[in-house]
Design an enzyme around this catalytic site. Structure first.
Site, short mmCIF file in Angstrom:
data_model
loop_
_atom_site.label_atom_id
_atom_site.label_comp_id
_atom_site.label_asym_id
_atom_site.label_seq_id
_atom_site.Cartn_x
_atom_site.Cartn_y
_atom_site.Cartn_z
N LYS B 74 -9.62 43.79 20.69
CA LYS B 74 -9.03 43.84 21.30
C LYS B 74 -8.31 42.49 22.97
CE LYS B 74 -4.04 45.87 23.74
NZ LYS B 74 -3.80 47.18 23.58
N SER B 149 0.94 48.06 21.55
CA SER B 149 0.52 46.56 21.77
C SER B 149 -0.80 46.17 21.22
CB SER B 149 0.09 46.68 23.49
OG SER B 149 -0.73 47.42 23.93
N SER B 173 0.32 52.77 22.23
CA SER B 173 -0.76 51.43 21.32
C SER B 173 -1.57 51.09 20.46
CB SER B 173 -0.46 50.17 22.87
OG SER B 173 0.76 50.24 23.87
#
Lengths: 103, 474
Positions: B74, B149, B173
């Site tokens: 990420k 996310s 997330s």
């Protein structure tokens, strides 16, 4: 039990924007006033709970004062750090004037 | 290809890390234009890493437990000298001067970092629609969101771009996008994975965790990256269970509780609820006992979270001021420059949360909002503790719905926030939880995830239960 605070106003949003250093447009201030007021009203439901003798939890892990020995160790590479600066000179970050009149 | 098998083959010299990488880069070349999982594909660096792993094997050295396994990260995890943007304009082009601890540990384990994945800006969102660089699409249906996310990481694994990915989970997330994309996603106990080098959103809630196509791979990844780190003062010093020792130990005699307030509520899709029931039935068939349990304060989790997380975020994001790194906006004096930098650099959701957090912490309101939310947090911790007196693990949906279509929840911020109602309580308590794919919905064929929750340091136990569920689902 605490009372719910008053509904968020446009003046509040302008004040908070200044605190948060956000140069919001007039349209953004209007939009945020409405959206934030709605969210806060919803979030204020936490005021319904009786928390008179309940201590706050700021952090889930019971660790305190985690320190290390006061010994000098290699840190970040200065050139690498300064390479990211929007503006730098002589190993320093250059910023617009902070105090008083421009020189 | 399973990560565990790749590592085993590469270590034994049966397969070249470079060949494994090239296969994955071909898949990326084929589908990435449609999916947009990545902010950056690190072709050259990945090839150099893979070649280095092959050289080690040729020299008779062991590259490590993730030898040659491609992994996506990420884009809120610092990779030294490689752009790390948090999917925000304010950090566009920023090259961190250091690696996150998890990144260092991955390199030491022989993993091959293949790229930085897309996310909701600064990890604030549940759909990856808040990225400043365009949304990621759900590989199973390009009209639908991958969740957020960590949408890019979930999509990368679901699309076969890499067998493993890392995400971060502050309110769900990792788990929610895992559920929406049909992969395994897990949030470890707070404090078990170093946050050094994870760009901070809400420091008392953030935790890095694994994405994988199966439970064994996810557990193997976590095993590599977790453990005490002196660079993170919130890192738990000891007490880590063995994650892989008893993965197939089964669930005989385990007491499982279905959390009423997260399952039997309006807003949870009927088919999602049915999947949780099927999962419970499967655990009973495997020898566990299942009952319903009330964890009352979890009903207030969402509201407490939307006071606590933005408050912490408003503090953490104060550093983006145009002075030392990142974007700098116009202004002849410092205050104007700061304000323009932040207004131009941050997207609307980030601004919304900074505003919310600043207000909740400001003079006159601190106690009514933030203070009260922190006390509610204590009630949640206590209610969970009570539940864990009678149950070993808990069960609930991960996401109330299957993956929704783009734009479905963007007009009303509150409707988006409701996506995290089942995942948030775990972050507030600092506990662990994992989402396991468990069937698909009958109308659209989209995946449904079931969540297994455990108390602090019960990570090995929830992996074991997840493995039992995974076995029953196949």
């Amino acid at each position: 039990m605490t009372n719910s605070p008053a509904r968020l106003t446009r003046a509040d949003v302008e004040h908070v924007a200044k605190l948060a250093r956000l140069a919001l447009s007039e349209a953004e201030i209007d939009e945020f006033t409405e959206q934030l007021a709605g969210i806060l009203e919803h979030a204020a439901s936490v005021n319904a709970l009786d928390t008179a003798d309940v201590p706050p939890t700021s952090h889930p892990v019971p660790l305190f004062n985690v320190l290390r020995a006061d010994v000098v160790r290699p840190s970040a590479d200065r050139d690498e750090v300064l390479a990211n600066a929007p503006e730098s000179r002589d190993d320093r970050f250059v910023v617009p004037r902070i105090l008083g009149e421009a020189p | 290809m399973k990560a565990v098998d790749i590592a085993s083959d590469v270590r034994a010299g049966r397969v070249k890390a470079r060949d494994v990488l090239e296969q994955h880069l071909s898949v990326i070349a084929e589908r990435e234009t449609d999916v947009h999982a990545f902010n950056l594909v690190m072709h050259d660096a990945a090839r150099a890493s893979a070649d280095a792993v092959d050289a080690q094997v040729a020299a008779g050295e062991d590259p490590g437990p993730l030898a040659g396994v491609p992994i996506a990260l990420k884009d809120n995890m610092c990779t030294r000298r490689v752009p790390t943007t948090c999917s925000s304009r304010i950090l566009e082009g920023w090259r961190p001067p250091y690696d996150a601890t998890v990144v260092t540990r991955l390199y030491e384990a022989g993993a091959v970092v293949v790229g930085k994945t897309n996310l909701d800006e600064f990890a604030m969102g549940s759909s990856t629609e808040n990225s400043a660089f365009g949304a990621t699409r759900n590989p199973l249906d390009l009209k639908r969101v991958p969740g957020g996310s960590s949408g890019g990481s979930a999509a990368a694994v679901a699309a076969g771009f890499a067998p493993l990915a890392l995400g971060s989970d502050t309110g769900g997330s990792i788990r929610q996008p895992a559920a929406l994309c049909g992969v395994v996603g897990m949030k470890p106990t707070y404090g078990t994975v170093s946050r050094y080098g994870l760009v901070a959103f809400a420091s008392s809630l953030d935790q890095i965790g694994p994405f994988a196509t199966d439970v064994r791979d996810a557990a193997t990844l976590l095993d590599t990256i977790w453990g005490h780190d002196a660079y993170d003062s919130t890192s738990i010093p000891s007490g880590y269970p063995s994650l892989l020792g008893d993965l197939d130990g089964g669930v005989r005699g385990l007491r499982v509780g279905i959390v009423e307030e997260l399952t039997d509520v309006e807003g949870i899709d009927a088919e999602v609820r049915a999947a949780v029931q099927r999962a419970a039935d499967a655990l009973v068939a495997a020898g566990a006992t299942v009952d319903r349990v009330s964890v009352p304060s979890t009903m207030y989790g969402l509201d407490a979270y939307y006071l606590i997380a933005p408050a912490e975020a408003s503090s953490n994001l104060a550093r983006y001021d145009g002075v030392r790194y990142g974007m700098r906006g116009a202004g002849d004096d410092i205050t104007t420059m700061n304000a323009n930098t932040r207004n131009d650099g941050f997207g609307p959701e980030v601004k919304r949360r900074i505003m919310l957090g600043t207000y909740a912490l400001s003079a006159g309101y601190y106690d009514a909002y933030y203070g009260q939310a922190q006390r509610v947090r204590t009630l949640i911790v206590r209610d969970f503790a009570r539940a864990y007196e009678q149950f070993d693990v808990l069960l609930s949906p991960t996401s109330p719905t299957i993956a929704f279509e783009f734009g479905a929840k963007t007009t009303d911020p509150l409707s988006m926030y409701l996506s995290d109602v089942c995942t948030i309580p775990t972050n507030l308590a600092g506990h662990c939880a994992i989402s396991v794919p468990y069937g698909v919905d009958s109308v659209h064929g989209m995946p449904i995830g079931v969540q297994v929750l455990g108390r602090e340091l019960a990570d090995a136990l929830i992996f074991r239960v997840a493995r039992a569920l995974e076995t029953s689902a196949s």
